[in-house]
Scaffold this active site. Structure first.
Site, mmCIF file in Angstrom:
data_model
loop_
_atom_site.group_PDB
_atom_site.id
_atom_site.type_symbol
_atom_site.label_atom_id
_atom_site.label_comp_id
_atom_site.label_asym_id
_atom_site.label_seq_id
_atom_site.Cartn_x
_atom_site.Cartn_y
_atom_site.Cartn_z
ATOM 1 N N ASP A 196 0.874 -1.313 -0.037
ATOM 2 C CA ASP A 196 0.078 -0.064 0.133
ATOM 3 C C ASP A 196 0.813 1.319 -0.212
ATOM 4 O OD1 ASP A 196 -2.499 1.667 0.349
ATOM 5 O OD2 ASP A 196 -2.037 1.629 2.341
ATOM 6 N N THR A 212 -3.078 5.495 -4.343
ATOM 7 C CA THR A 212 -1.840 6.477 -3.613
ATOM 8 C C THR A 212 -0.574 6.108 -4.450
ATOM 9 O OG1 THR A 212 -1.477 4.647 -2.084
ATOM 10 C CG2 THR A 212 -2.705 6.558 -1.386
ATOM 11 N N THR A 213 -0.346 5.045 -4.752
ATOM 12 C CA THR A 213 0.830 4.829 -5.796
ATOM 13 C C THR A 213 0.876 5.298 -6.926
ATOM 14 O OG1 THR A 213 0.959 2.435 -4.521
ATOM 15 C CG2 THR A 213 2.397 2.819 -6.448
ATOM 16 N N ASP A 255 -8.856 0.358 1.830
ATOM 17 C CA ASP A 255 -8.922 1.087 0.413
ATOM 18 C C ASP A 255 -10.154 0.827 -0.284
ATOM 19 O OD1 ASP A 255 -6.384 1.800 0.903
ATOM 20 O OD2 ASP A 255 -5.386 0.512 -0.362
#
Length: 541
Positions: A63, A96-97, A389
């Site tokens: 994550d 997010t990545t 998520d």
């Protein structure tokens, strides 16, 4: 006037300064290092990272935001990129990545333009034009879905879970997540994610994760004499101690007669019994107390057949109020039958050797609990992150009603359309607009790399198919083929993509505007080590 040749010292000796290209190069490098750190975690075949802190605690995750939060980053430019991931997590819960990787690629493309003597302001203007166009085109390619399209919501949840430790149980988890989110929708169609409590207990396979239509409290009864199970529960929520109140000021009571001492003790007992009688008189048979419960009060409550729990967290009290319809009362004297909440069952059960209180079968369960299971602590923590998520993306989809395909499909299509748009832009900004388009393709390229496929062949294939066949074609990382992601059920909320592109672009623009970095060294205790707060600006990560 200074004598000729004598240096003029403006800054103190423990301050380092980087100006112009040096400052930009250092900031860009720091940003790119952060992006490279999380890049290998992108996609269903992304790898995990093991993070060990100075206390020896281990976190294993892929994550993006968790990795960046756990890293001890010194460099200020790198910290700005971590803010991008945190914002993405807060706003949408996933992607997010993606956001950080796009930001890193935008910085790399900007550096190439700076080397060609394109001014930072021109690059920023070009990026802003491209961003505006990207957001327009995202709206155009987005697909509308209805909030009650449960099957599509499950696909969205499964896309968010895929690639994380919980992947093998993704169908079961997707069902749990979608049902949980749909339960807490308010009358305006909004989802308050705080009403979905995630409670974790190791010692069972991931498949045993379950949804409780109510609240699970990680506490036990205050007294073993109390009933373990209460059906048709009438629940009182107290934000006050069931104890004899101490005086406001420091007071000393002197007793000379032993009989008076007995009287004093009896009076205390009487006050506690009155408190319990007041609770019993309202018809309450379950009490959740945010403060303490006196030992004697516990005895009286047990005699009255009331199940009581003490030191309940404020957040849990609020969830109990939502789930049962009870009101949180701050004074026992004010407690009335109307303040009580209702639940079909309140029961203490053992989970993985620990007692927990389950409040179930609530009339209007506007708060629910997902009891997350995992064979070990690290597995369980990663499953909980995946669920968190997925809750975010399902909530976004219900609120916005718009989705896009996954698998790099929207990025390839946006890059194609932005390149066409670049032809209409005059001046050097055109170079920046094209650079923006190229930067977006870092997502399908990274997906290919992380899956062991050839990134150049994959990208060329994707581009060619998009020119001919449509906007939802993306990379199936398991077969290496270009397929229709919508048919495959690989879909994401529109908001994940828009937020990722906006925050990545804004962070890049902010870093490009910096042409002078003045950095003080650390305080004296660290000065002996020769460390500066900027990690010598070379990226002390």
């Amino acid at each position: 006037m200074a004598t000729l040749g004598q240096p003029v010292i403006v800054l103190p000796e423990n301050v380092k300064r980087y100006v112009g290209r040096d400052a930009q190069r250092m900031n860009i490098l720091a940003g790119r290092v952060i992006a490279e750190t999380v890049r290998t975690t992108l996609g269903p075949k992304g790898m995990d990272k093991m993070l060990v802190d100075d206390l020896g605690d281990i976190v294993i995750t892929n994550d993006g935001v968790t990795i960046l939060k756990e890293m001890s980053v010194e460099h200020p430019a790198a910290k700005m990129l971590i803010e991008v991931a945190k914002t993405q997590e807060k706003e949408v819960g996933d992607g997010t990545t993606t956001a950080v990787v796009i930001a890193g690629e935008l910085l790399r493309k900007a550096e190439e333009l700076l080397d060609q003597n394109v001014h930072p302001t021109i690059i920023i203007n070009g990026y802003q034009l491209a961003l505006k166009k990207a957001l327009e085109e995202l709206e155009n390619i987005a697909i509308d879905i209805k909030p009650d399209d449960v099957e599509m919501l499950k696909k969205i949840a499964m896309t968010a879970i895929t690639g994380k430790g919980a992947e093998k149980a993704r169908e079961k988890l997707a069902e749990v997540i979608v049902e949980a989110v749909r339960t807490v929708i308010d009358e305006n169609g909004k989802v308050d994610k705080d009403l979905i409590k995630i409670e974790k207990k190791e010692g069972a396979p991931i498949e045993k994760t379950e949804l409780i239509k109510g609240v699970v409290i990680d506490k036990e009864r205050v007294n073993p004499q109390m009933p373990k199970k209460v059906e048709n529960a009438k629940i009182a929520l107290l934000n006050c101690p069931i104890e004899v109140k101490e005086t406001e000021t420091d007071a000393e009571i002197r007793i000379t007669d032993p009989a008076k001492l007995m009287e004093f003790i009896e009076q205390e007992e009487k006050m506690l019994k009155e408190m319990v009688d007041m609770i019993k008189a309202t018809g309450a048979n379950v009490v959740f107390c945010q403060k303490g419960i006196d030992d004697l009060a516990q005895h009286y409550l047990a005699k009255a057949g009331i199940l009581a729990v003490r030191r309940v967290k404020k957040s849990d009290m609020e969830k109990l109020a939502k789930a049962t319809g009870a009101k949180i009362v701050t004074n026992i004297k004010d407690l009335t039958p109307e303040d009580l909440g209702e639940a079909g069952l309140v029961e203490e059960r053992k989970v993985a050797g620990d007692a927990m209180i389950f409040v179930e079968d609530c009339k209007h369960p506007k708060a629910v609990t997902i009891l997350v299971r995992g064979t070990t602590e690290h597995v369980m923590e990663e499953v909980a992150r995946a669920i968190d998520d997925a809750i975010g993306v399902v909530a976004c989809t219900i609120e916005d009603g718009k989705i896009v395909a996954g698998g790099g499909a929207p990025e390839v299509e946006l890059a194609r359309r932005i390149r066409d748009f670049a032809e209409t832009v005059e001046g050097r900004e055109q170079l920046a607009v094209k650079a923006f388009a190229d930067a977006l393709e870092v997502i399908p390229r990274t997906l290919a790399e992380n899956s062991g496929l050839d990134p150049i062949d994959t990208l060329v294939n994707l581009r060619a198919k998009h020119e001919r066949d449509g906007v939802t074609l993306g990379l199936d990382v398991f077969t290496g083929e270009v397929v229709d992601m919508l048919e495959e059920g690989v879909v994401e909320p529109l908001r994940v993509k828009t937020q990722a592109i906006i925050s990545a672009t804004e962070a890049t623009e902010m870093l490009l505007r910096i042409d002078d970095v003045i950095a003080a060294e650390k305080l004296d205790k660290d000065k002996d080590k020769g460390d500066s707060d900027m990690g010598d600006m070379g990226g002390d990560f």
